[in-house]
Design an enzyme around this catalytic site. Structure first.
Site, mmCIF file in Angstrom:
data_model
loop_
_atom_site.group_PDB
_atom_site.id
_atom_site.type_symbol
_atom_site.label_atom_id
_atom_site.label_comp_id
_atom_site.label_asym_id
_atom_site.label_seq_id
_atom_site.Cartn_x
_atom_site.Cartn_y
_atom_site.Cartn_z
ATOM 1 N N PRO A 88 0.745 -1.283 -0.122
ATOM 2 C CA PRO A 88 0.119 0.108 0.006
ATOM 3 C C PRO A 88 0.919 1.292 0.093
ATOM 4 O O PRO A 88 0.440 2.214 -0.321
ATOM 5 C CB PRO A 88 -0.814 -0.045 1.260
ATOM 6 C CG PRO A 88 -0.762 -1.573 1.864
ATOM 7 C CD PRO A 88 0.549 -2.176 1.078
ATOM 8 N N GLU A 115 2.859 -8.142 8.369
ATOM 9 C CA GLU A 115 3.051 -6.591 8.218
ATOM 10 C C GLU A 115 3.963 -6.105 7.455
ATOM 11 O O GLU A 115 4.246 -5.061 7.233
ATOM 12 C CB GLU A 115 3.684 -6.352 9.765
ATOM 13 C CG GLU A 115 3.022 -6.965 10.936
ATOM 14 C CD GLU A 115 1.420 -6.785 10.745
ATOM 15 O OE1 GLU A 115 0.985 -5.645 10.435
ATOM 16 O OE2 GLU A 115 0.629 -7.675 10.850
ATOM 17 N N ARG A 153 -2.613 -8.029 -20.868
ATOM 18 C CA ARG A 153 -3.401 -7.545 -21.977
ATOM 19 C C ARG A 153 -2.887 -6.597 -23.178
ATOM 20 O O ARG A 153 -3.522 -6.267 -24.161
ATOM 21 C CB ARG A 153 -4.726 -7.124 -21.743
ATOM 22 C CG ARG A 153 -5.375 -7.389 -20.257
ATOM 23 C CD ARG A 153 -6.369 -6.872 -19.627
ATOM 24 N NE ARG A 153 -7.475 -6.571 -20.460
ATOM 25 C CZ ARG A 153 -7.759 -5.589 -21.229
ATOM 26 N NH1 ARG A 153 -7.324 -4.487 -21.119
ATOM 27 N NH2 ARG A 153 -8.990 -5.521 -22.107
ATOM 28 N N ASP A 168 -10.761 -0.463 -25.846
ATOM 29 C CA ASP A 168 -11.246 -0.781 -24.410
ATOM 30 C C ASP A 168 -11.140 0.475 -23.503
ATOM 31 O O ASP A 168 -10.587 1.339 -24.074
ATOM 32 C CB ASP A 168 -10.380 -1.801 -23.905
ATOM 33 C CG ASP A 168 -11.036 -2.913 -23.275
ATOM 34 O OD1 ASP A 168 -12.075 -2.602 -22.428
ATOM 35 O OD2 ASP A 168 -10.522 -4.197 -23.739
HETATM 36 N N1 4GX Z 1 -1.497 -2.836 -3.126
HETATM 37 N N2 4GX Z 1 -0.862 -5.606 0.669
HETATM 38 C C1 4GX Z 1 1.273 -6.577 0.788
HETATM 39 C C2 4GX Z 1 2.228 -7.223 3.202
HETATM 40 C C3 4GX Z 1 3.191 -6.070 3.027
HETATM 41 C C4 4GX Z 1 3.425 -4.997 3.527
HETATM 42 C C5 4GX Z 1 4.631 -4.093 3.187
HETATM 43 C C6 4GX Z 1 5.297 -5.814 1.726
HETATM 44 C C7 4GX Z 1 5.382 -4.573 2.316
HETATM 45 C C8 4GX Z 1 -1.430 -4.027 -1.309
HETATM 46 C C9 4GX Z 1 -2.109 -3.059 -2.082
HETATM 47 C C10 4GX Z 1 -1.798 -4.546 -0.008
HETATM 48 C C11 4GX Z 1 -1.341 -5.661 2.227
HETATM 49 C C12 4GX Z 1 -0.160 -6.273 -0.046
HETATM 50 C C13 4GX Z 1 0.081 -5.721 2.643
HETATM 51 N N3 4GX Z 1 3.918 -6.523 2.059
HETATM 52 N N4 4GX Z 1 -0.548 -4.607 -2.170
HETATM 53 N N5 4GX Z 1 0.789 -6.759 2.363
HETATM 54 N N6 4GX Z 1 -3.034 -2.348 -1.850
HETATM 55 O O1 4GX Z 1 -2.588 -4.042 0.549
HETATM 56 O O2 4GX Z 1 -0.518 -3.585 -3.254
#
Ligand code: 4GX
Length: 246
Positions: A88, A115, A153, A168
């Site tokens: 995120p 985490e 795609r 699209d």
């Molecule tokens: N867009 N997540 C990853 C665990 C995490 C946290 C920090 C690496 C570093 C998300 C999103 C997403 C939740 C995937 C936490 N891994 N990934 N995860 N929105 O929410 O890509």
């Protein structure tokens, strides 16, 4: 394009990729997908891939060594390989980024759980951090699948007919016009007469107006980046003039 996905849940990735457009693209050798099980690089009898955070606090953190070994095991193809972390905290993934990534020879996708991952892996190994949107997933796997789907795609030949790519939604930055198929009347609702007229130029114009109307109504923010002709701009001014666009 070659994708390599690093995950502790390889079956999640396989399950999605076994069917549909991406499976067909693999069969046709348009894309290659390697899946690396991070747990295969874990040490000790329990094969742990996560541990408690230094400094205390809730949750677990993915240990650096299994991630590093897993990344090291991925064969690098070409000079255009990129290690992406789904999180995120990353830059927002959008259609423009999908186009940009589609020119790479290899994308290595690191899927975190818990985490997150030890900060040193981010520092030493990650080229770019991407987010698919402002919500919290349980792991990076779905985000990696979303990215692979959107990027694939755009690779020539992955979609059946070539033209549908361009037409699209989002390829010109506008929302799609409404679509209809048989029957001509459904629950008393009729297909717009113009679509049955056979006048292809009129139909094309009607569809463009519908796209512009919808975008103005639902996603006006998209109009700033949309590829608009002078006629589109004139039409938009007219639509904005109307009290409420019917
Ligand atoms: N867009 N997540 C990853 C665990 C995490 C946290 C920090 C690496 C570093 C998300 C999103 C997403 C939740 C995937 C936490 N891994 N990934 N995860 N929105 O929410 O890509």
């Amino acid at each position: 394009m070659r994708y390599d996905v690093l995950t502790i849940f390889p079956e999640m990735i396989r399950g999605y990729l076994d069917e549909g457009i991406l499976a067909r693209a693999v069969k046709r050798n348009l894309i290659k997908i390697g899946i690396t099980d991070i747990r295969a690089f874990a040490k000790g009898t329990h094969k742990n891939t996560d541990d408690r955070p230094f400094g205390g606090g809730d949750g677990m953190v993915m240990m650096p060594d299994p991630l590093y070994q897993a990344l090291d095991s991925v064969p690098r193809v070409g000079e255009e390989s990129l290690v992406l972390l789904l999180t995120p905290q990353g830059e927002r993934f959008d259609q423009a980024m999908a186009w940009e990534l589609s020119t790479r020879e290899q994308l290595i996708l690191l899927c975190g759980r818990y985490e997150g991952i030890d900060e040193r892996i981010r520092k030493l190994c990650v080229d770019r951090e991407l987010s698919i949107g402002d919500y919290v997933l349980s792991g990076g796997e779905l985000a990696a699948l979303v990215l692979m789907d959107a990027v694939s795609r755009l690779i020539p030949g992955v979609l059946g007919g070539d033209k549908s790519t361009q037409e699209d939604s989002f390829e010109d930055g506008l929302l799609e016009y409404p679509q209809y198929t048989r029957p001509r009347v459904f629950m008393g609702e009729e297909v717009p007469a113009i679509l049955l007229s056979g006048d292809h130029e009129k139909i094309r114009r009607w569809r463009r107006v519908q796209s512009l109307k919808r975008t103005l109504d639902k996603r006006p923010d998209l109009l700033e980046k949309a590829r608009l002709t002078p006629q589109d701009m004139a039409m938009l001014e007219e639509l904005k003039g109307n009290a409420d666009g019917n």
